[in-house]
Structures are given as C-alpha cells and as structure tokens.
Design a protein around this motif. Structure first.
Motif, PDB file in Angstrom:
ATOM      1  N   SER A 140     -20.213  -0.138 -36.531  1.00 21.58           N
ATOM      2  CA  SER A 140     -21.091   1.160 -36.256  1.00 21.58           C
ATOM      3  C   SER A 140     -22.194   1.120 -37.046  1.00 21.58           C
ATOM      4  CB  SER A 140     -20.246   2.160 -36.142  1.00 21.58           C
ATOM      5  OG  SER A 140     -21.139   3.518 -36.059  1.00 21.58           O
TER       6      SER A 140
ATOM      7  N   LEU B 190     -13.663   5.379 -26.860  1.00 25.07           N
ATOM      8  CA  LEU B 190     -13.275   4.213 -27.743  1.00 25.07           C
ATOM      9  C   LEU B 190     -11.912   3.751 -27.036  1.00 25.07           C
ATOM     10  CD1 LEU B 190     -13.634   3.147 -30.358  1.00 25.07           C
ATOM     11  CD2 LEU B 190     -12.178   4.809 -31.462  1.00 25.07           C
TER      12      LEU B 190
ATOM     13  N   ILE C 164      -8.928  -0.202 -36.165  1.00 15.01           N
ATOM     14  CA  ILE C 164      -9.976   0.902 -36.290  1.00 15.01           C
ATOM     15  C   ILE C 164     -10.041   1.373 -37.636  1.00 15.01           C
ATOM     16  CG2 ILE C 164     -11.049   2.787 -34.872  1.00 15.01           C
ATOM     17  CD1 ILE C 164      -9.556   2.060 -32.551  1.00 15.01           C
TER      18      ILE C 164
ATOM     19  N   VAL D  29     -12.973   0.822 -24.826  1.00 10.22           N
ATOM     20  CA  VAL D  29     -13.396  -0.123 -25.560  1.00 10.22           C
ATOM     21  C   VAL D  29     -12.384  -1.012 -26.201  1.00 10.22           C
ATOM     22  CG1 VAL D  29     -14.796  -0.954 -27.782  1.00 10.22           C
ATOM     23  CG2 VAL D  29     -15.571   0.953 -26.356  1.00 10.22           C
TER      24      VAL D  29
ATOM     25  N   LEU E  58     -16.563  -4.875 -34.533  1.00  9.39           N
ATOM     26  CA  LEU E  58     -17.759  -4.337 -33.584  1.00  9.39           C
ATOM     27  C   LEU E  58     -17.892  -3.000 -34.727  1.00  9.39           C
ATOM     28  CD1 LEU E  58     -18.688  -3.915 -30.791  1.00  9.39           C
ATOM     29  CD2 LEU E  58     -16.852  -2.404 -30.292  1.00  9.39           C
TER      30      LEU E  58
ATOM     31  N   SER F 123     -17.843  -4.915 -24.032  1.00  5.50           N
ATOM     32  CA  SER F 123     -17.892  -4.874 -25.603  1.00  5.50           C
ATOM     33  C   SER F 123     -17.909  -6.014 -26.368  1.00  5.50           C
ATOM     34  CB  SER F 123     -16.300  -4.326 -25.838  1.00  5.50           C
ATOM     35  OG  SER F 123     -16.381  -2.902 -25.292  1.00  5.50           O
TER      36      SER F 123
ATOM     37  N   LEU G  78     -21.115  -0.907 -32.260  1.00  6.99           N
ATOM     38  CA  LEU G  78     -20.067   0.031 -31.561  1.00  6.99           C
ATOM     39  C   LEU G  78     -20.975   0.994 -30.480  1.00  6.99           C
ATOM     40  CD1 LEU G  78     -17.335   1.443 -31.178  1.00  6.99           C
ATOM     41  CD2 LEU G  78     -17.977   2.678 -33.230  1.00  6.99           C
TER      42      LEU G  78
ATOM     43  N   SER H  12     -18.227  -0.297 -22.018  1.00  5.65           N
ATOM     44  CA  SER H  12     -17.201  -0.785 -22.600  1.00  5.65           C
ATOM     45  C   SER H  12     -16.601  -2.267 -21.938  1.00  5.65           C
ATOM     46  CB  SER H  12     -15.964   0.098 -22.542  1.00  5.65           C
ATOM     47  OG  SER H  12     -15.770   0.233 -21.162  1.00  5.65           O
TER      48      SER H  12
END
Length: 204
Positions: A35, A48, A62, A51, A33, A18, A8, A15
């Motif tokens: 973090s 975000l 998410i 992305v 993806l 990505s 991330l 982005s």
C-alpha cells in the motif's frame, strides 16, 4: 521494498487483476501487494476480501495497523485466521485484547499472541498475564535484539541478516506455528550462516 507506483490501491479497484500489481521481493521471493501512503480510493478496504480471494496463494498474510478502527475491522473481516502482535506493555496488551475479542466476535480463528520486543525486565507483563488478558495462547516471545535494528538499517530481512540471532529463532518459531507446523526451530545451515555474514558485509 522500493517505492512502488502500483499496489494495493489499484487491486482494490480491480481485484481480478490483483496479480498484476504484486511486487516480488528479490531477497526472499515473497510476493507483496504493498500500500502507498495516499488515501485508499473507492470502496476502500471493504474490497479486501475480494482481493484476497482472487489469488491462488496457499497463504496470504495481511499486515494490519494497531487499534480498533473501521479499516482494522475490514482487514479482520477479510481473514480466515488472526495472529495478534503485542509488546509486553499494558497499553499494547489492552489493545491486543480488544483485537482478539473483535476477531472472535467476527468468527475468526485466533491462532495466538506474538509478544514482540521482550526485554525480560521486571516491569514488563509476563506471558501468563498476556494470556489472561487476551484469553489466547502466547505462541512465541521475540526478544529485543540489536540485530533487528541493524537489519532494518541494512534493509535486509532479519532472518536473512542474522539467522542465528535469538529474535530470528523466535520469528521462525512463530512462522512454523502459524502455518501449522511444529515449534521446533532448526539451526541455520553453514551456507545460510555464511550468506548472512556476506549480506551483513556487503548489504545485499
């Protein structure tokens, strides 16, 4: 998932690339993806939305931390719809109510409330009380289930580790509601049940 060197943080900085930072989970086929623990650089989660919009996926989920923070606000801002997860305790439901309110204020469609780790004891809040507190529908109640802890220890997703468990059935019900399907939960096939027993035995 294993520790990753890219994810991330890199996607937030660029982005348009990505897809280069996505990890494919071998057991489920999910594209993740992830973090890493270190600080998110540059514009942070304000990027975000870019992305999320840079992908061709039909659904992008998410995972947000609890509470009301600037980061959580940025995450909600990047979403079209929100599902609020809570446990049936007063503190957790109060936080869920604030998240639901913030989501509505940002013009987001709140798809409902998922109650997690429900034990059915007398001092827990009931679904109708959660709905009253959040002004949203409870779309499923995932029970406290020993299979969940066992699947975590085995590093195997619950719905693959114990597909017939009560918790797995409710997870599938929630998934169906979220993607716009019906709430009828089919039983795992013989093959799925057999493979689950193999995974539990050999932990793969």
């Amino acid at each position: 998932i294993p520790p990753l060197k890219i994810g991330l943080q890199e996607a937030l900085l660029d982005s348009k690339k990505s897809g280069d930072f996505v990890y494919r989970h071998p057991q489920t086929g999910l594209h993740i993806l992830a973090s890493r623990p270190e600080k998110i650089p540059g514009p942070g989660l304000r990027a975000l939305t870019s992305v999320a919009n840079s992908t061709d996926y039909k659904f992008v989920f998410i995972d947000s931390p609890p509470g009301i923070t600037e980061e959580v606000g940025n995450i909600i801002g990047a979403c079209d719809s929100v599902v609020v997860i809570t446990t049936p305790e007063i503190a957790s439901v109060s936080s869920a109510a604030r998240i639901a309110t913030l989501s509505r204020e940002k013009g987001k469609d709140v798809l409902g409330i998922v109650m997690n780790r429900v034990r059915g004891v007398s001092y827990e809040l009931r679904a109708r009380e959660v709905e009253s507190s959040t002004d949203e529908e409870v779309i499923c109640q995932i029970p406290e289930d020993a299979s969940a802890s066992a699947s975590l220890a085995a590093r195997i997703p619950l719905v693959l580790y114990a597909p017939s468990s009560r918790a797995s059935r409710q997870v599938r019900k929630a998934a169906s509601r979220i993607i716009g399907g019906n709430s009828i939960v089919s039983e795992p096939s013989f093959y799925e049940s057999f493979m689950a027993s193999v995974r539990r035995r050999f932990r793969f």
